[in-house]
Each structure stands twice: as C-alpha cells, then as structure tokens.
Design an enzyme around this catalytic site. Sequence first.
Site, short mmCIF file in Angstrom:
data_model
loop_
_atom_site.label_atom_id
_atom_site.label_comp_id
_atom_site.label_asym_id
_atom_site.label_seq_id
_atom_site.Cartn_x
_atom_site.Cartn_y
_atom_site.Cartn_z
N ASP A 1 -1.46 6.60 6.58
CA ASP A 1 -2.51 5.64 6.23
C ASP A 1 -2.62 4.69 7.42
O ASP A 1 -1.76 3.84 7.64
CB ASP A 1 -2.12 4.89 4.96
CG ASP A 1 -3.10 3.79 4.58
OD1 ASP A 1 -4.10 3.60 5.32
OD2 ASP A 1 -2.87 3.12 3.56
N LYS B 1 -11.45 -2.67 8.33
CA LYS B 1 -10.61 -3.45 9.23
C LYS B 1 -11.10 -3.30 10.68
O LYS B 1 -11.36 -4.28 11.35
CB LYS B 1 -9.15 -2.97 9.18
CG LYS B 1 -8.61 -2.68 7.79
CD LYS B 1 -8.32 -3.91 6.99
CE LYS B 1 -7.60 -3.55 5.69
NZ LYS B 1 -7.31 -4.73 4.87
N TRP C 1 0.83 -1.20 0.00
CA TRP C 1 0.00 0.00 0.00
C TRP C 1 0.87 1.25 0.00
O TRP C 1 0.49 2.27 -0.60
CB TRP C 1 -0.97 -0.03 1.18
CG TRP C 1 -1.72 -1.32 1.21
CD1 TRP C 1 -1.72 -2.27 2.20
CD2 TRP C 1 -2.56 -1.85 0.17
NE1 TRP C 1 -2.50 -3.34 1.84
CE2 TRP C 1 -3.03 -3.12 0.60
CE3 TRP C 1 -2.95 -1.38 -1.08
CZ2 TRP C 1 -3.86 -3.91 -0.17
CZ3 TRP C 1 -3.79 -2.17 -1.86
CH2 TRP C 1 -4.23 -3.42 -1.40
#
Length: 357
Positions: free
Chosen positions: A167, A191, A99
Amino acid sequence: MKKHNFYAGPSILSQYTIKNTADAILNFADTGLSVLEVSHRSKEFQAVMDEAVALVKELLDIPEGYSVLFLGGGASLQFCMAPMNLLRTKAAYLETGTWAVNAIKEARLFGEVDVVASSKDANFTFIPKDYTIPADADYFHFTSNNTIYGTEMRNDPDAGGVRLIADMSSDIFSRPVDVSKYDLIYAGAQKNLAPAGVTIAIVRDDALGHVDRPIPTMLDYRTHVKKGSMFNTPPVLPIFAALQTLRYYKELGGVKELEKMDLAKAAKLYDAIDSSRMFEGTVTDPSDRSIMNVCFVMTPEYKELEKEFIDFASSKGIVGIKGHRSVGGFRASLYNALPMESVEVLVAAMKEFESKR
C-alpha cells in the site's frame, strides 16, 4: 494571505493540476463539453486514460507483464480486493499502523494471516526490522508510509523470494521502486496524485487467476485488466486530474528529482524540530522517519501551548498541521506538490513562536 497546505489527505495539489483541471471542467479537449459530462467512451477521454497509464509506467519504470488500473473504492477496498485475488492459503503482513491493521483484518476473511512483526505496543513509532517472512507465504504485505504516525519504509524489502504487495497510498512517486519485486502496488490518489475518488493498482498479470474462490466481477482484477479500467464508468474527473499531475511530474524531471525535493523539505523540517527546545519528533530513529508526514509534539514543559501554536501558525497562513487524534501534537504533510517555501514558512513560525515563549 497565501495558504500553506499541510493537510494529510485530501491534500495539496500542484497549481498545474488545479488550473488544467479547472479549465477542463469548463471545456474539455475543445469539445465544448465539461469533463464532468463527457462520455468516458469518447475518443477524447480514452486518450486521457491511455496517456495516464503510459505515464505511470514511464515514471515508475514498470516492466512488461504488468497492468496499470484506475479503480474506485479507495485503498480501503484494496485491503480486501488484494487477498481475494491473490491469497491462496497464507499471507504475511507487517503491522505498522492503522491502515496496516485494517488490511490485516480484511485479509483474514480469505485465509491465514501471519503478522510477522508489529510496532503497535510502541504506538507505531518505529518500523520493525527483525522478522522472518515465511517461505510458503503467498505474499508479504506492507504499508510503505504511515500517515498517522510518521514512519516510512523507503526501500523495497528483501522478502527472500516471496512476492510483495504494498500500500503506497501516501508516498507513491516520491522514490524509485523496483516494481518487478511486486505482485501488486496500490495507492489512493488523494495524497500525491489527484482528488479523492480514484485508486491506482499496478498488478502483475501472471499473479492473477490462481485462487479457487469465486470472485465477484467488479472485485476481480482481471475484469479491469481486460477492459482497460473501463468495465464500468471510471472516476473521470480524478483520472483527468491524475494525468495533469503525472505530466507535471515528468516536467519536473521524474521520480528521482521528486525524491531529491522531498528529502530536502523533510531534512529542513526535521532539523528545525531536532534543534528546538520546544518541539520534539515522535519518531526518534531517523531511518524510520517519514519524509511525507512529519509528526512532532511539544516537549512536556510546553505541552499546554500546542493549541496556541496551531492558532499562531494559522495566522501565518499555515493550515492542516494538527496531529491525528491518536497521536496528538502536529503533523506536517510534505507531499510532492508542497513547495519548499511552505516548509520555510512553517520553520520560521516555529522559531518565532519559540523565541516569544
């Protein structure tokens, strides 16, 4: 048979969130309407949005001067939205996983990117520590938790005065955060918060409006700050579910209590891995190990038994432990909603499987 859900995302939600959301699908706020069909402009849904924003601010102790936004597009949209709004000339990025790689690629569309350090050559199995953040960088971006590789940064970095962007998609609400150090924190919901479809962005208001480029209306944070995340129809159902999770977190005692629970779950599983002759962790430095995503494999002499163990675990109600294809082996995601009981079931299954082999 009870299921023990270790999926990396979309992932386990608390029964509190699931039940209250299911009830609202049938009858939202005693309106006689489903939350799936109610107007986002209604006073009932505005109350949901207002409370969700307030609880995010309370749980993360967000200071004045920040806005909490509920946006669409996932964290992946933030990979471009963040630099579009905040990168003037140069930004620094830490490359710690897939990511982060994707975020770097998008940022390069808007200016110079200095990748200050990378663990790519070691398949992202550690967090780089010896690096220098350029003093003239507009911001330093990092991915706090790497779901695929099982590494995590559990402290707010000292960036030497350079503002931070993070992030925190897979570990938000799992530890206290000094939000005042950040220009922007963003996190996909799937999540630790809600079903996929909404992303939280915590943005420092005075960081906005300093780039020269034109910004499309929908990609300008100021649009959503001004309209209270209601510029267009927001993802109503995930926001309602997020509110239920936020209420649940407050009932449990807040972020500090969640951190204690998460540390205990991770310690139990890592202890089982480290004391095993059959299993071994892919991240060897304890300081780099994620408490959200525990990645491990079979030792070389037992490698051929990995599929057999997944099948054995499934027979115990354990689901979602197959590792990402780029790593292999196993990945147990220990998000906030996962009870200690599920970790204990997984550890017992590992020990039983090993004793039989």
